[in-house]
Scaffold this motif. Structure first.
Motif, PDB file in Angstrom:
ATOM      1  N   HIS A  36      27.447 -38.919 -30.665  1.00 37.74           N
ATOM      2  CA  HIS A  36      26.635 -37.605 -30.386  1.00 37.74           C
ATOM      3  C   HIS A  36      27.681 -36.265 -30.907  1.00 37.74           C
ATOM      4  O   HIS A  36      27.385 -35.302 -30.639  1.00 37.74           O
ATOM      5  N   GLN A  37      28.922 -36.607 -31.088  1.00 38.62           N
ATOM      6  CA  GLN A  37      29.855 -35.427 -31.584  1.00 38.62           C
ATOM      7  C   GLN A  37      29.389 -34.888 -32.590  1.00 38.62           C
ATOM      8  O   GLN A  37      29.036 -35.650 -33.558  1.00 38.62           O
ATOM      9  N   GLU A  38      29.994 -33.711 -32.995  1.00 41.19           N
ATOM     10  CA  GLU A  38      29.687 -32.733 -34.166  1.00 41.19           C
ATOM     11  C   GLU A  38      31.057 -32.814 -34.853  1.00 41.19           C
ATOM     12  O   GLU A  38      32.146 -32.627 -34.242  1.00 41.19           O
ATOM     13  N   HIS A  39      30.825 -33.231 -36.368  1.00 44.31           N
ATOM     14  CA  HIS A  39      32.332 -33.539 -36.887  1.00 44.31           C
ATOM     15  C   HIS A  39      32.280 -32.236 -38.010  1.00 44.31           C
ATOM     16  O   HIS A  39      31.469 -31.401 -38.257  1.00 44.31           O
ATOM     17  N   PHE A  40      33.489 -31.953 -38.350  1.00 45.90           N
ATOM     18  CA  PHE A  40      34.040 -30.988 -39.372  1.00 45.90           C
ATOM     19  C   PHE A  40      33.333 -31.585 -40.726  1.00 45.90           C
ATOM     20  O   PHE A  40      33.217 -32.788 -40.814  1.00 45.90           O
ATOM     21  N   PHE A  41      32.944 -30.532 -41.536  1.00 36.61           N
ATOM     22  CA  PHE A  41      32.619 -31.033 -42.849  1.00 36.61           C
ATOM     23  C   PHE A  41      33.037 -29.930 -43.859  1.00 36.61           C
ATOM     24  O   PHE A  41      33.609 -28.959 -43.706  1.00 36.61           O
ATOM     25  N   ASP A  42      33.164 -30.400 -45.307  1.00 38.64           N
ATOM     26  CA  ASP A  42      33.726 -29.529 -46.122  1.00 38.64           C
ATOM     27  C   ASP A  42      32.555 -29.620 -47.482  1.00 38.64           C
ATOM     28  O   ASP A  42      31.333 -29.903 -47.059  1.00 38.64           O
ATOM     29  N   GLN A  43      32.718 -29.185 -48.432  1.00 35.72           N
ATOM     30  CA  GLN A  43      31.731 -28.945 -49.600  1.00 35.72           C
ATOM     31  C   GLN A  43      31.307 -30.293 -49.941  1.00 35.72           C
ATOM     32  O   GLN A  43      30.061 -30.352 -50.404  1.00 35.72           O
ATOM     33  N   HIS A  44      31.754 -31.379 -49.653  1.00 33.98           N
ATOM     34  CA  HIS A  44      31.136 -32.723 -50.112  1.00 33.98           C
ATOM     35  C   HIS A  44      31.367 -33.837 -49.141  1.00 33.98           C
ATOM     36  O   HIS A  44      30.591 -34.920 -49.516  1.00 33.98           O
ATOM     37  N   ASN A  45      31.846 -33.517 -47.870  1.00 32.96           N
ATOM     38  CA  ASN A  45      31.905 -34.574 -46.927  1.00 32.96           C
ATOM     39  C   ASN A  45      31.303 -34.158 -45.540  1.00 32.96           C
ATOM     40  O   ASN A  45      31.658 -33.064 -45.097  1.00 32.96           O
ATOM     41  N   LEU A  93      21.627 -26.051 -41.998  1.00 34.44           N
ATOM     42  CA  LEU A  93      22.857 -24.980 -41.961  1.00 34.44           C
ATOM     43  C   LEU A  93      23.946 -25.650 -42.500  1.00 34.44           C
ATOM     44  O   LEU A  93      24.696 -24.770 -43.316  1.00 34.44           O
ATOM     45  N   ARG A  94      24.345 -26.837 -42.717  1.00 37.54           N
ATOM     46  CA  ARG A  94      25.251 -27.239 -43.616  1.00 37.54           C
ATOM     47  C   ARG A  94      24.901 -27.061 -45.214  1.00 37.54           C
ATOM     48  O   ARG A  94      25.913 -26.614 -45.828  1.00 37.54           O
ATOM     49  N   GLN A  95      23.612 -27.170 -45.414  1.00 39.07           N
ATOM     50  CA  GLN A  95      23.391 -26.568 -46.774  1.00 39.07           C
ATOM     51  C   GLN A  95      23.622 -25.568 -47.068  1.00 39.07           C
ATOM     52  O   GLN A  95      24.114 -25.116 -47.921  1.00 39.07           O
ATOM     53  N   TYR A  96      23.250 -24.566 -46.057  1.00 34.74           N
ATOM     54  CA  TYR A  96      23.706 -23.050 -46.094  1.00 34.74           C
ATOM     55  C   TYR A  96      24.888 -22.749 -46.242  1.00 34.74           C
ATOM     56  O   TYR A  96      25.544 -22.029 -47.274  1.00 34.74           O
ATOM     57  N   VAL A  97      25.782 -23.235 -45.555  1.00 33.01           N
ATOM     58  CA  VAL A  97      27.111 -23.036 -45.481  1.00 33.01           C
ATOM     59  C   VAL A  97      27.716 -23.347 -46.841  1.00 33.01           C
ATOM     60  O   VAL A  97      28.673 -22.789 -47.336  1.00 33.01           O
ATOM     61  N   ARG A  98      27.484 -24.400 -47.393  1.00 33.80           N
ATOM     62  CA  ARG A  98      27.877 -25.206 -48.682  1.00 33.80           C
ATOM     63  C   ARG A  98      27.451 -24.036 -49.711  1.00 33.80           C
ATOM     64  O   ARG A  98      28.365 -23.717 -50.528  1.00 33.80           O
ATOM     65  N   GLU A  99      26.395 -23.445 -49.851  1.00 41.28           N
ATOM     66  CA  GLU A  99      26.131 -22.443 -50.806  1.00 41.28           C
ATOM     67  C   GLU A  99      26.759 -21.207 -50.323  1.00 41.28           C
ATOM     68  O   GLU A  99      27.015 -20.502 -51.472  1.00 41.28           O
ATOM     69  N   GLU A 250      23.288 -13.349 -47.443  1.00 40.54           N
ATOM     70  CA  GLU A 250      22.090 -12.886 -47.040  1.00 40.54           C
ATOM     71  C   GLU A 250      21.090 -13.450 -47.875  1.00 40.54           C
ATOM     72  O   GLU A 250      19.752 -14.305 -47.676  1.00 40.54           O
ATOM     73  N   LYS A 251      20.978 -13.173 -49.269  1.00 38.33           N
ATOM     74  CA  LYS A 251      20.170 -13.627 -50.369  1.00 38.33           C
ATOM     75  C   LYS A 251      20.258 -15.089 -50.090  1.00 38.33           C
ATOM     76  O   LYS A 251      19.080 -15.927 -50.562  1.00 38.33           O
ATOM     77  N   THR A 252      21.121 -15.857 -50.174  1.00 41.26           N
ATOM     78  CA  THR A 252      21.213 -17.301 -50.035  1.00 41.26           C
ATOM     79  C   THR A 252      20.168 -18.021 -49.216  1.00 41.26           C
ATOM     80  O   THR A 252      19.532 -18.761 -49.367  1.00 41.26           O
ATOM     81  N   PHE A 253      20.317 -17.526 -47.920  1.00 39.93           N
ATOM     82  CA  PHE A 253      19.561 -17.693 -46.827  1.00 39.93           C
ATOM     83  C   PHE A 253      18.186 -17.716 -47.335  1.00 39.93           C
ATOM     84  O   PHE A 253      17.145 -18.503 -46.932  1.00 39.93           O
ATOM     85  N   ASP A 254      17.848 -16.426 -47.536  1.00 37.77           N
ATOM     86  CA  ASP A 254      16.199 -15.990 -47.968  1.00 37.77           C
ATOM     87  C   ASP A 254      15.834 -17.023 -48.980  1.00 37.77           C
ATOM     88  O   ASP A 254      14.617 -17.303 -49.047  1.00 37.77           O
ATOM     89  N   THR A 255      16.731 -17.316 -50.053  1.00 32.04           N
ATOM     90  CA  THR A 255      16.154 -18.104 -51.193  1.00 32.04           C
ATOM     91  C   THR A 255      16.150 -19.493 -50.778  1.00 32.04           C
ATOM     92  O   THR A 255      15.029 -20.233 -51.056  1.00 32.04           O
ATOM     93  N   LEU A 256      17.035 -20.091 -50.098  1.00 28.47           N
ATOM     94  CA  LEU A 256      16.991 -21.453 -49.551  1.00 28.47           C
ATOM     95  C   LEU A 256      15.875 -21.769 -48.875  1.00 28.47           C
ATOM     96  O   LEU A 256      14.984 -22.913 -48.989  1.00 28.47           O
ATOM     97  N   PHE A 257      15.557 -20.819 -47.881  1.00 27.94           N
ATOM     98  CA  PHE A 257      14.531 -21.204 -46.941  1.00 27.94           C
ATOM     99  C   PHE A 257      13.274 -20.345 -47.009  1.00 27.94           C
ATOM    100  O   PHE A 257      12.514 -20.335 -45.911  1.00 27.94           O
ATOM    101  N   LYS A 258      13.184 -19.716 -48.112  1.00 31.05           N
ATOM    102  CA  LYS A 258      12.048 -18.642 -48.137  1.00 31.05           C
ATOM    103  C   LYS A 258      11.634 -17.897 -46.994  1.00 31.05           C
ATOM    104  O   LYS A 258      10.664 -17.834 -46.183  1.00 31.05           O
ATOM    105  N   TYR A 259      12.846 -16.964 -46.662  1.00 34.16           N
ATOM    106  CA  TYR A 259      12.767 -16.474 -45.293  1.00 34.16           C
ATOM    107  C   TYR A 259      12.345 -14.989 -45.625  1.00 34.16           C
ATOM    108  O   TYR A 259      13.185 -14.360 -46.577  1.00 34.16           O
TER     109      TYR A 259
END
Length: 341
Positions: A36-45, A93-99, A250-259
């Motif tokens: 149930h723990q939340e892990h650190f992540f990077d661009q590929h892991n 959110l992970r997808q958004y962070v990486r972009e 900002e534009k990345t979020f809007d484009t990714l999720f049609k916001y």
């Protein structure tokens, strides 16, 4: 979307290690089973251990002086409206962070373009926030809290026989103050340390000052905007384009999720508000009816005190006159709808 970039330091010196910061970011994992723990992540892991993060960041500081930060902290704070739009989904959110980190890398102005694979970063999603001293709710409850503390001290003195008085009357006065406090949650007066309600998901990112080769220094805190200077007779690119980064994020979020981002959620609107408040509100009043209604709801939730105005959109001068009085009372919350607004 509110994004902050800070350099991590202790008093007047910069941290030699990111260990304490990584330990702080592990707070939500305490007392949780591993699954149930939340892990650190990077661009590929998706799963990186805290020990790995500390080792990688701390060993990537070649030729940095004591007076220079070894790493930076980025915090990505989606609004509750944005979180609701993506269902508070950590995978999105992970997808958004990486972009967004691609946009971060490309915002460095260098002779050789910086890519996301050139930077060393580790991110961590958190789901909770607590009320702190700088929050509007705590500040506005403080006068009530101060009176309560004094009365509680009086109660102690009465029980010790050091002060004459009716303890029942004092207890009633305390309860009355708690009930009158302007900000309450689940029937209780909001105080420091209480968890905030609603979606509070946000992302902390640790970014090394040096690139992955441990040779190139990449400072998002540079006092130089993206520019070129002459050095030893040659033109050299330098700086970090913060405005460009925030707009790309900002534009990345809007484009990714049609916001469908409302005007008052836009970074450009935030800058307009800071530089020319009257122009900002004139733009709000000129929005189509549905968008204007949504704008006022968003601003109200962000902490702005919005008056009850029924002003036709073509009567901008009347709106500006009303807003001259409003300007004195506006208090924008830090974690509101758009970057910084």
């Amino acid at each position: 979307m509110y994004i902050s970039i800070t350099k991590q330091h202790l008093d007047t010196t910069f941290s030699k290690s990111c260990g304490d910061f990584v330990g702080y970011l592990e707070k939500e994992n305490r007392d949780k089973a591993p699954e149930h723990q939340e892990h650190f992540f990077d661009q590929h892991n998706d799963q990186m251990s805290p020990e790995h993060v500390v080792k990688e960041i701390d060993s990537n500081t070649a030729k940095l002086r004591k007076s220079e930060p070894k790493f930076y902290s980025l915090t990505i704070n989606p609004s509750q409206r944005e979180l609701k739009h993506i269902g508070n989904d950590p995978d999105k959110l992970r997808q958004y962070v990486r972009e967004t980190m691609k946009a971060y890398a490309s915002s460095f102005n260098r002779d050789t373009p910086v890519s996301v694979d050139s930077i060393k970063y580790y991110a961590k999603i958190e789901y909770e926030r607590i009320y702190k001293g700088f929050d509007k709710e705590i500040k506005e409850n403080q006068p009530y809290r101060a009176k309560i503390v004094k009365l509680e001290h009086d109660l102690v003195k009465i029980r010790r026989g050091e002060l004459a008085g009716n303890s029942q009357d004092i207890q009633k006065a305390i309860e009355k103050l708690r009930a009158e406090a302007p900000h309450r949650m689940d029937g209780k007066m909001i105080e420091q340390g209480m968890k905030k309600q609603g979606f509070q998901t946000h992302v902390h990112i640790i970014v090394s000052r040096k690139d992955v080769t441990n040779k190139l220094s990449l400072s998002p805190g540079s006092s130089y905007k993206a520019s070129e200077v002459m050095l030893n007779g040659s033109s050299v690119k330098r700086g970090f384009d913060r405005d460009g980064f925030f707009e790309k994020a900002e534009k990345t979020f809007d484009t990714l999720f049609k916001y469908d981002r409302n005007f008052v959620e836009q970074y450009s609107a935030h800058k307009m508000y800071q530089k020319d408040t009257y122009k900002f509100f004139a733009q709000v009043m000129a929005l189509p009816t549905n968008e204007k209604s949504a704008a006022f709801k968003i601003m109200g939730k962000s902490g702005m005190q919005i008056p009850n105005l029924n002003i036709p959109t073509n009567q901008v001068q009347m709106a500006l006159k009303a807003f001259k009085q409003l300007k004195r009372t506006i208090d924008v919350a830090k974690d509101a709808g758009s970057i910084g607004i």
